[in-house]
Design a protein around this motif. Structure first.
Motif, PDB file in Angstrom:
ATOM      1  N   CYS A 122       0.952  -1.233   0.014  1.00  0.00           N
ATOM      2  CA  CYS A 122      -0.073   0.120   0.264  1.00  0.00           C
ATOM      3  C   CYS A 122       0.872   0.990   0.142  1.00  0.00           C
ATOM      4  N   GLY A 123       2.233   1.046   0.357  1.00  0.00           N
ATOM      5  CA  GLY A 123       2.862   2.470   0.162  1.00  0.00           C
ATOM      6  C   GLY A 123       3.563   2.704   1.541  1.00  0.00           C
ATOM      7  N   ARG A 124       2.932   2.133   2.445  1.00  0.00           N
ATOM      8  CA  ARG A 124       3.292   2.576   4.041  1.00  0.00           C
ATOM      9  C   ARG A 124       4.697   1.830   4.364  1.00  0.00           C
ATOM     10  N   PRO A 125       5.424   2.551   5.172  1.00  0.00           N
ATOM     11  CA  PRO A 125       6.822   1.509   5.437  1.00  0.00           C
ATOM     12  C   PRO A 125       6.691   0.552   6.165  1.00  0.00           C
ATOM     13  N   ALA A 126       5.386   0.249   6.949  1.00  0.00           N
ATOM     14  CA  ALA A 126       5.289  -0.844   7.647  1.00  0.00           C
ATOM     15  C   ALA A 126       5.366  -2.039   6.945  1.00  0.00           C
ATOM     16  N   ALA A 127       5.734  -3.326   7.451  1.00  0.00           N
ATOM     17  CA  ALA A 127       5.821  -4.341   7.058  1.00  0.00           C
ATOM     18  C   ALA A 127       4.288  -4.840   6.542  1.00  0.00           C
ATOM     19  N   TYR A 128       4.052  -5.569   5.598  1.00  0.00           N
ATOM     20  CA  TYR A 128       2.881  -6.144   5.095  1.00  0.00           C
ATOM     21  C   TYR A 128       2.000  -6.593   6.491  1.00  0.00           C
ATOM     22  N   ASP A 129       2.776  -7.447   7.016  1.00  0.00           N
ATOM     23  CA  ASP A 129       2.005  -8.286   8.529  1.00  0.00           C
ATOM     24  C   ASP A 129       1.376  -7.109   9.241  1.00  0.00           C
ATOM     25  N   ALA A 130       2.270  -6.314   9.406  1.00  0.00           N
ATOM     26  CA  ALA A 130       1.839  -5.389  10.418  1.00  0.00           C
ATOM     27  C   ALA A 130       0.962  -4.315   9.879  1.00  0.00           C
ATOM     28  N   CYS A 131       0.633  -4.132   8.748  1.00  0.00           N
ATOM     29  CA  CYS A 131      -0.063  -3.141   8.011  1.00  0.00           C
ATOM     30  C   CYS A 131      -1.212  -3.567   7.454  1.00  0.00           C
TER      31      CYS A 131
END
Length: 143
Positions: free
Chosen positions: A22-31
């Motif tokens: 999605c473009g946010r810096p968090a890892a997929y699992d946490a986002c």
């Protein structure tokens, strides 16, 4: 992002990823992964849009259908194996606050199709259904 060809299963993305699709810096699992797994719900239409983009990127048909308004939801989502969603740009949003029941998100989604770059520009409508934000429909700008 209304019609795209059929899913096999979500990609195996984990906590070591450099960032969420999605473009946010968090890892997929946490986002977006936590929304896809049903551990959280989107707080705003923009968060839902980001999670839906990620669901297209990882080919999570179940989440896409779950986050689609029942009045406009298709029976299935088809994923083209030659299509890869690359990047999401949020261009603007309206309403969608804690005390609102409707909102819009304008975005540009970048992809490659058979290795050739492309983009989708859409103004999407969202509403609350049974207390959760859901995608209603969108107007695609072909320009």
């Amino acid at each position: 992002m209304a019609r795209h060809p059929r899913r096999s299963r979500p990609s195996d993305r984990g906590a070591t990823d450099p960032g969420c699709p999605c473009g946010r810096p968090a890892a997929y699992d946490a986002c977006c992964g936590r929304l896809h797994r049903g551990e959280a719900t989107a707080a705003t239409p923009e968060e839902l849009m980001r999670s839906r983009f990620s669901a297209f990127a990882v080919r999570d048909e179940a989440y896409l259908l779950r986050s689609w308004h029942p009045d406009t939801r298709p029976p299935s989502v088809e994923f083209d194996p030659a299509l890869r969603w690359q990047r999401l740009e949020i261009l603007g949003s309206t309403d969608g606050g804690a005390f609102r029941n409707e909102g819009t998100v304008e975005f540009r989604a970048h992809y490659t199709l058979r290795g050739r770059p492309g983009r989708l520009h859409e103004n999407s409508r969202f509403t609350r259904h049974d207390g959760a934000w859901v995608y209603v429909d969108g107007v695609v700008d072909d320009a």
